[in-house]
Design a protein around this motif. Structure first.
Motif, PDB file in Angstrom:
ATOM      1  N   PRO A 400       0.827  -1.216   0.135  1.00  0.00           N
ATOM      2  CA  PRO A 400       0.250   0.080  -0.121  1.00  0.00           C
ATOM      3  C   PRO A 400       0.680   1.196  -0.034  1.00  0.00           C
ATOM      4  O   PRO A 400       0.455   2.254  -0.721  1.00  0.00           O
ATOM      5  CB  PRO A 400      -0.872  -0.093   1.204  1.00  0.00           C
ATOM      6  CG  PRO A 400      -0.773  -1.638   1.558  1.00  0.00           C
ATOM      7  CD  PRO A 400       0.434  -2.157   1.144  1.00  0.00           C
ATOM      8  N   THR A 402       3.642   2.044  -1.381  1.00  0.00           N
ATOM      9  CA  THR A 402       4.309   2.432  -2.562  1.00  0.00           C
ATOM     10  C   THR A 402       3.579   2.001  -3.717  1.00  0.00           C
ATOM     11  O   THR A 402       3.574   2.597  -4.936  1.00  0.00           O
ATOM     12  CB  THR A 402       5.569   1.497  -2.821  1.00  0.00           C
ATOM     13  OG1 THR A 402       5.277   0.184  -2.656  1.00  0.00           O
ATOM     14  CG2 THR A 402       6.589   1.688  -1.757  1.00  0.00           C
ATOM     15  N   GLY A 403       2.287   1.475  -3.601  1.00  0.00           N
ATOM     16  CA  GLY A 403       1.434   1.128  -4.571  1.00  0.00           C
ATOM     17  C   GLY A 403       1.986   0.194  -5.679  1.00  0.00           C
ATOM     18  O   GLY A 403       1.331  -0.287  -6.763  1.00  0.00           O
ATOM     19  N   THR A 424      -1.615  -2.692 -13.032  1.00  0.00           N
ATOM     20  CA  THR A 424      -1.583  -1.992 -11.835  1.00  0.00           C
ATOM     21  C   THR A 424      -2.899  -2.430 -11.008  1.00  0.00           C
ATOM     22  O   THR A 424      -3.652  -2.822 -11.242  1.00  0.00           O
ATOM     23  CB  THR A 424      -1.259  -0.638 -11.952  1.00  0.00           C
ATOM     24  OG1 THR A 424      -2.213  -0.005 -12.513  1.00  0.00           O
ATOM     25  CG2 THR A 424      -0.100  -0.335 -13.025  1.00  0.00           C
ATOM     26  N   TYR A 425      -2.549  -1.926  -9.692  1.00  0.00           N
ATOM     27  CA  TYR A 425      -3.770  -2.098  -8.306  1.00  0.00           C
ATOM     28  C   TYR A 425      -4.668  -1.133  -9.104  1.00  0.00           C
ATOM     29  O   TYR A 425      -6.277  -1.347  -8.877  1.00  0.00           O
ATOM     30  CB  TYR A 425      -3.244  -1.351  -7.227  1.00  0.00           C
ATOM     31  CG  TYR A 425      -4.306  -2.128  -5.981  1.00  0.00           C
ATOM     32  CD1 TYR A 425      -4.693  -3.112  -5.663  1.00  0.00           C
ATOM     33  CD2 TYR A 425      -5.047  -0.963  -5.411  1.00  0.00           C
ATOM     34  CE1 TYR A 425      -5.566  -3.592  -4.814  1.00  0.00           C
ATOM     35  CE2 TYR A 425      -5.860  -1.217  -4.562  1.00  0.00           C
ATOM     36  CZ  TYR A 425      -6.233  -2.444  -4.314  1.00  0.00           C
ATOM     37  OH  TYR A 425      -7.141  -2.635  -3.302  1.00  0.00           O
ATOM     38  N   ALA A 426      -4.555  -0.007  -9.772  1.00  0.00           N
ATOM     39  CA  ALA A 426      -5.448   1.080 -10.151  1.00  0.00           C
ATOM     40  C   ALA A 426      -6.260   0.315 -11.330  1.00  0.00           C
ATOM     41  O   ALA A 426      -7.447   0.696 -11.347  1.00  0.00           O
ATOM     42  CB  ALA A 426      -4.767   2.384 -10.569  1.00  0.00           C
TER      43      ALA A 426
END
Length: 715
Positions: A400, A402-403, A424-426
């Motif tokens: 979380p 650093t993403g 990506t998580y996005a």
């Protein structure tokens, strides 16, 4: 450690020794190679004239092929004009009324290719008249009876090949058209054209002197020719042209004309009538440009050959060093030791070989160190991979702070992404169904905040807009550097979700359809009981027939998995037992309409009653009786409706019934009440007529399909 400076010194001294012994540099070799290649290229550029010649020849071929194709289409148009005139004349009212003399005068005024004549024959060959002679002159029967019978049987115009008339001795092309009166071919109208009509077409093209153009019929016989037509018209085309036309509808060949001239021939066969147009150019005209370029072509070949020899000699100067470097590079690729620096006689190549030897030694040392580590990692990963693959799980890790979001190929596949596609998580959050995003975000936040396990199911939208269900499980952990992260697995559970939904849907649908069917049977049984109480002896048989008709309708729905059925199929299901072999007794006409299962059952019972009544008392009770069923979608009414019309004809005289029968009650109750429709029965003396009107919303299985059908067929 003390040996490393000594090794570097030895390597530097070896490199200096190689530079002293090298006699030529790589740059010098390359400059020589460029010079050897550039000289022939410059000279070869002068040979562009040959490409120009080829381009000119291709342009001529293309232009002549297009000319042949255009002329073949012109042949079709010219023949079509005559066929159209014959079709129009064949529909003349004077023929239908038997006024042959009036028709004769009209035909004489027709403007067609000149010379021509028109004759009228009966299908058996008897001549009615011929415009070559005055009306009323008795003429012999036609000797083309086979052609006349063919036109009578096919009911289509026929265009003949070139032939010589047995009576006139002229070369002719005939166009025969049927004269249809009361659905019967009563006469054959024949137009005879001489080859002069096609000769005029060739003259209009103004063919170059020395060239030759010809028109061929389907039998490859010459109908018209630009050179010496009086000599060659009527002869069969050359064998080369015949073989080419048999193999392809258009093309280019080398051939010899019938008068012995070598030519390049372009041909095209008309698509409609199979006639061909052929145009030929003497090869002597095409060969002149080749002779002019042959001398320069020979000089160019000599220059190119000299350049190739020079390039080969220079290539040998670098071939051996390159081979040595290739061998060293291949040994390095196989993780083998590269030998010491033997000179290649080229400075740059020797430097590269020394670097390869040093790299080989370093790689071998690194490999030995890495093999021990990889062996331990491989065993651990193999166990994990086996477990994930067995359960079709994809693994992931989220940091979380650093993403950072790391996923496996299976995890990306769960979200509709490719094996190597960035994810990506996005991207993951964006793919979640909008209604499920808040729930997913809350579950992840609670798992991280409370340091508990994550278990959540939600819908995702793949890039192809399809919807899938995903189950995600994870656990928070603290890394060696104190950083919080979450690792877990994902699994696609779409099939399981769909299976649960299908099971629930099937249970609801089964309950609904059983209730509807029982209600229909209850209604039929109730009405049949009342008829039986009124001492109707055929009530029980009628009841069984209706149940049989209901069963047939159920069979029709079963074949479509209860997704509905076409209106035409419902009608055929009930009426085909009474249809004749040529399918003229019962005619069905209307657009393609798909009905809901409830509408299929109601309409099937109604058509069963109408057919039963027609067989007992109406048009189907006599051999000549007919039934026409037509339907259409009406767009003017509100809401849009389906209109079905049942019309009987050719049966016994119909009388107005004294009382309302069971069938009428069943139609009105089954259709009007179940589907909200309107039924109008007309007991006209000529035959029963029933008009049924229902809102589309109670009938169609798909609103989009209803709109599309209404737009195409609305009255």
């Amino acid at each position: 450690m003390a040996r490393e400076p000594m090794a570097e010194t030895n390597t530097a001294q070896a490199a200096m020794g190689l530079q002293a012994r090298a006699r030529i540099s790589l740059r010098q070799v390359l400059w020589g190679l460029v010079l050897a290649i550039s000289l022939p290229i410059i000279l070869v550029a002068a040979g562009g004239f040959y490409s120009g010649y080829r381009a000119e020849q291709q342009a001529v071929d293309q232009r002549m092929q297009e000319t042949a194709r255009a002329m073949s289409l012109l042949l079709d148009r010219e023949i079509d004009k005559s066929v159209l005139v014959m079709r129009v004349l064949a529909q003349s009212p004077t023929l239908a009324s038997g006024d042959f003399e009036g028709f004769y005068r009209r035909v004489k005024d027709v403007r067609l290719a000149d010379p021509f004549w028109i004759a009228l024959f009966e299908p058996d060959g008897r001549t009615v008249f011929n415009t070559r002679v005055p009306y009323g002159v008795r003429l012999p029967d036609s000797n083309r009876v086979d052609v006349l019978r063919q036109v009578r049987d096919t009911r289509e115009p026929h265009v003949s090949n070139l032939y010589t008339g047995s009576l006139s001795g002229e070369r002719l092309i005939t166009i025969d058209a049927p004269v249809i009166i009361d659905e019967t071919v009563a006469y054959i109208l024949t137009l005879a054209i001489t080859p002069e009509a096609f000769q005029n077409i060739i003259r209009d093209q103004r063919i170059v002197d020395g060239w030759n153009a010809a028109v061929l019929d389907r039998s490859k016989r010459i109908v018209a020719r630009s050179r010496a037509p009086e000599r060659f018209v009527g002869q069969v085309a050359s064998a080369n042209v015949q073989e080419a036309l048999a193999a392809s509808s258009e093309g280019i060949i080398q051939s010899v004309t019938l008068d012995g001239i070598a030519v390049r021939t372009y041909f095209s066969q008309s698509p409609a009538y199979g006639w061909s147009f052929v145009i030929s150019i003497p090869t002597s005209e095409l060969a002149q440009s080749i002779e002019r370029s042959l001398f320069w072509l020979m000089i160019l070949a000599g220059v190119v050959l000299g350049g190739l020899i020079l390039a080969a000699l220079l290539a040998r100067a670098i071939a051996r060093p390159v081979d040595q470097l290739v061998a060293a590079a291949q040994a390095l690729g196989r993780r083998e030791a590269v030998s010491g620096p033997d000179t290649t006689q080229v400075l740059e190549f020797d430097t590269i070989r020394t670097a390869l030897a040093e790299a080989s030694a370093d790689i071998r040392q690194h490999e030995r160190d890495r093999e021990d580590v990889l062996a331990q990692i491989a065993e651990s990963e193999a166990r994990l991979r086996l477990a994930l693959n067995a359960g079709h799980f994809g693994s992931w890790e989220l940091t979380p702070d650093t993403g950072t979001f790391i996923t496996t190929a299976t995890c990306r596949a769960n979200f509709g992404r490719g094996r190597d596609e960035p994810f990506t998580y996005a991207d993951l959050v964006a793919s979640i169904h909008p209604d499920d995003r808040a729930m997913q975000a809350e579950a992840v936040a609670q798992a991280i905040a409370n340091n508990t396990d994550l278990h959540v199911e939600y819908r995702v939208i793949w890039p192809d807009e399809s919807e899938h269900w995903i189950r995600v499980s994870g656990r928070a952990r603290i890394g060696a550097n104190g950083q919080l992260s979450m690792v877990g697995v994902s699994q696609e559970i779409t099939e399981r979700k769909l299976a649960d939904e299908r099971q629930a849907l099937l249970l609801r649908e089964l309950d609904h359809r059983v209730k509807n069917t029982l209600a229909t049977v209850q209604s039929v049984a109730s009405l049949t009981r009342r008829s039986a109480e009124n001492t109707d002896p055929a009530a029980w048989n009628a009841f069984m027939d209706r149940l049989h008709g209901l069963a047939k309708t159920h069979d029709l729905l079963t074949t479509t998995h209860w997704q509905g059925a076409l209106l035409e199929d419902v009608l055929k299901n009930e009426l085909d037992p009474y249809q004749d072999t040529i399918r003229q007794r019962i005619r069905l006409r209307g657009p393609k309409i798909t009905l809901q299962p409830s509408a299929v059952l109601a309409l099937g019972l109604a058509i069963h009653e109408m057919a039963t009544n027609a067989v007992k008392y109406g048009s189907l009770s006599v051999p000549d009786g007919k039934v026409h069923v037509m339907w259409a979608l009406t767009s003017g009414s509100t809401p849009p409706s389906l209109l079905v019309e049942w019309a009987e004809s050719g049966g016994p005289t119909v009388k107005q019934p004294e009382r309302q029968g069971f069938g009428t009650k069943l139609i009105q109750r089954g259709l009007a009440q179940q589907l909200g429709g309107e039924i109008k029965l007309d007991f006209a003396p000529a035959g029963v007529r029933c008009v049924i009107t229902f809102p589309i919303a109670t009938l169609m299985t798909d609103a989009d399909e209803a709109t599309e059908t209404r737009q195409r067929y609305a009255s």
